[in-house]
Design a protein around this motif. Sequence first.
Motif, short mmCIF file in Angstrom:
data_model
loop_
_atom_site.label_atom_id
_atom_site.label_comp_id
_atom_site.label_asym_id
_atom_site.label_seq_id
_atom_site.Cartn_x
_atom_site.Cartn_y
_atom_site.Cartn_z
N ILE A 60 8.11 -7.75 -6.30
CA ILE A 60 8.68 -8.54 -5.49
C ILE A 60 7.88 -8.75 -4.32
CG2 ILE A 60 10.73 -8.60 -3.91
CD1 ILE A 60 12.29 -7.55 -6.51
N VAL A 61 7.31 -7.70 -3.84
CA VAL A 61 6.66 -7.77 -2.53
C VAL A 61 5.42 -8.59 -2.66
CG1 VAL A 61 5.45 -6.60 -0.68
CG2 VAL A 61 7.71 -5.56 -1.58
N PHE A 62 4.76 -8.37 -3.77
CA PHE A 62 3.71 -9.42 -4.18
C PHE A 62 4.01 -10.86 -4.06
CE2 PHE A 62 0.66 -11.26 -7.18
CZ PHE A 62 -0.57 -11.16 -6.59
N GLN A 63 4.97 -11.13 -4.68
CA GLN A 63 5.62 -12.55 -4.89
C GLN A 63 5.91 -13.10 -3.56
OE1 GLN A 63 8.73 -12.48 -7.87
NE2 GLN A 63 7.45 -12.34 -9.48
N GLN A 64 6.66 -12.40 -2.63
CA GLN A 64 6.89 -12.49 -1.32
C GLN A 64 5.59 -13.08 -0.56
OE1 GLN A 64 9.18 -9.43 0.30
NE2 GLN A 64 11.13 -10.36 -0.42
N VAL B 156 0.87 -1.28 -0.12
CA VAL B 156 -0.24 0.08 0.02
C VAL B 156 1.04 1.26 0.05
CG1 VAL B 156 -1.61 1.51 1.45
CG2 VAL B 156 -1.92 -1.02 1.04
N GLY B 157 2.04 0.99 0.92
CA GLY B 157 2.78 2.33 0.81
C GLY B 157 3.65 2.72 -0.61
N ILE B 158 3.81 1.41 -1.29
CA ILE B 158 4.56 1.67 -2.59
C ILE B 158 3.51 2.40 -3.52
CG2 ILE B 158 5.52 0.46 -4.47
CD1 ILE B 158 6.78 -1.50 -2.38
N VAL B 159 2.16 1.81 -3.54
CA VAL B 159 1.18 2.09 -4.43
C VAL B 159 0.78 3.65 -4.32
CG1 VAL B 159 -1.27 1.98 -5.02
CG2 VAL B 159 0.38 -0.09 -5.00
N PHE B 160 0.65 4.04 -2.90
CA PHE B 160 0.45 5.62 -2.48
C PHE B 160 1.53 6.40 -2.89
CE2 PHE B 160 -2.83 4.22 0.62
CZ PHE B 160 -3.84 5.15 0.36
N SER B 161 2.79 6.03 -2.90
CA SER B 161 3.91 6.85 -3.12
C SER B 161 3.99 7.04 -4.61
CB SER B 161 5.06 6.09 -2.79
OG SER B 161 6.24 6.80 -3.32
N ALA B 162 3.83 5.96 -5.38
CA ALA B 162 3.68 6.03 -6.97
C ALA B 162 2.40 6.99 -7.48
CB ALA B 162 3.59 4.74 -7.48
N LEU B 163 1.33 6.69 -6.91
CA LEU B 163 0.24 7.47 -7.25
C LEU B 163 0.03 8.98 -6.90
CD1 LEU B 163 -3.04 4.93 -6.94
CD2 LEU B 163 -1.83 5.66 -8.94
N LEU B 164 0.55 9.23 -5.93
CA LEU B 164 0.47 10.68 -5.40
C LEU B 164 1.69 11.40 -5.59
CD1 LEU B 164 -1.05 10.03 -1.65
CD2 LEU B 164 -2.16 10.84 -3.94
N GLN B 165 2.92 10.74 -5.95
CA GLN B 165 4.16 11.64 -5.92
C GLN B 165 4.83 11.28 -7.32
OE1 GLN B 165 6.98 10.94 -2.75
NE2 GLN B 165 7.80 12.94 -2.84
N ASP B 166 5.10 10.13 -7.89
CA ASP B 166 6.04 9.84 -8.71
C ASP B 166 4.99 9.97 -10.02
OD1 ASP B 166 8.48 9.75 -7.28
OD2 ASP B 166 7.68 7.59 -6.83
N LEU B 167 3.98 9.34 -10.26
CA LEU B 167 3.21 9.46 -11.46
C LEU B 167 2.77 10.63 -12.06
CD1 LEU B 167 1.35 6.02 -11.21
CD2 LEU B 167 3.24 6.46 -12.99
N PRO B 168 2.20 11.52 -11.10
CA PRO B 168 2.03 13.04 -11.34
C PRO B 168 3.23 13.57 -11.95
CG PRO B 168 0.97 12.57 -9.32
CD PRO B 168 1.71 11.51 -9.53
N LYS C 199 14.51 10.10 -15.00
CA LYS C 199 14.76 9.75 -13.58
C LYS C 199 13.37 9.55 -13.18
CE LYS C 199 14.46 12.73 -10.27
NZ LYS C 199 13.52 12.19 -9.08
N ASN C 200 12.32 10.34 -13.42
CA ASN C 200 11.00 9.81 -12.79
C ASN C 200 10.49 8.50 -13.70
OD1 ASN C 200 10.11 13.26 -12.69
ND2 ASN C 200 10.00 11.89 -11.07
N ALA C 201 10.58 8.19 -14.84
CA ALA C 201 10.38 7.02 -15.48
C ALA C 201 10.94 5.88 -14.64
CB ALA C 201 10.60 6.93 -16.86
N LEU C 202 12.42 6.09 -14.43
CA LEU C 202 13.19 4.92 -13.76
C LEU C 202 12.73 4.50 -12.46
CD1 LEU C 202 15.53 3.15 -13.93
CD2 LEU C 202 17.09 5.08 -13.03
N VAL C 203 12.45 5.93 -11.62
CA VAL C 203 11.59 5.53 -10.15
C VAL C 203 10.41 4.91 -10.33
CG1 VAL C 203 10.52 6.81 -8.33
CG2 VAL C 203 12.77 7.65 -9.21
N VAL C 204 9.31 5.26 -11.20
CA VAL C 204 8.28 4.51 -11.45
C VAL C 204 8.39 3.00 -11.84
CG1 VAL C 204 6.26 4.38 -12.87
CG2 VAL C 204 6.82 6.42 -12.10
N ILE C 205 9.62 2.77 -12.70
CA ILE C 205 9.88 1.39 -13.06
C ILE C 205 10.59 0.82 -11.88
CG2 ILE C 205 11.36 -0.04 -14.43
CD1 ILE C 205 10.87 2.07 -16.75
N LEU C 206 11.29 1.24 -10.98
CA LEU C 206 11.84 0.52 -10.00
C LEU C 206 10.77 0.33 -8.74
CD1 LEU C 206 15.29 2.30 -9.25
CD2 LEU C 206 14.94 0.22 -9.99
#
Length: 104
Positions: A93-97, A42-54, A79-86
């Motif tokens: 990885i977290v989902f697979q774990q 949830v933290g990764i999704v919120f970070s991507a949706l609220l910060q990096d994707l915009p 740089k933003n595209a690389l952060v979103v990919i990472l």
Amino acid sequence: MQYPLVITANKPSSRRSREKHAATRDESGVCSNVDRTTAEMVGIVFSALLQDLPFLTFRLYLLFGLDIISHMMIFFTCKNALVVILQLHRLMIVFQQKKKTSNA
């Protein structure tokens, strides 16, 4: 909007309570990480949706929609595209774990 929620942070606690928490096991005898992995996802999704994707979409709009091209704009867009990919990679990885611990 610039500072997303951080829900993966832990409350400060004593060493004893951390050891007690780490030693908790479910009925099958396997340590459970379900709550931690869900919070991390949830933290990764919120970070991507609220910060990096915009930022990425705005920079792509400036590059391709308004033809504002400079070296700095290209650098920060990459740089933003690389952060979103990472972040997507970390989410997979977290989902697979989580899937692996739920099957075990």
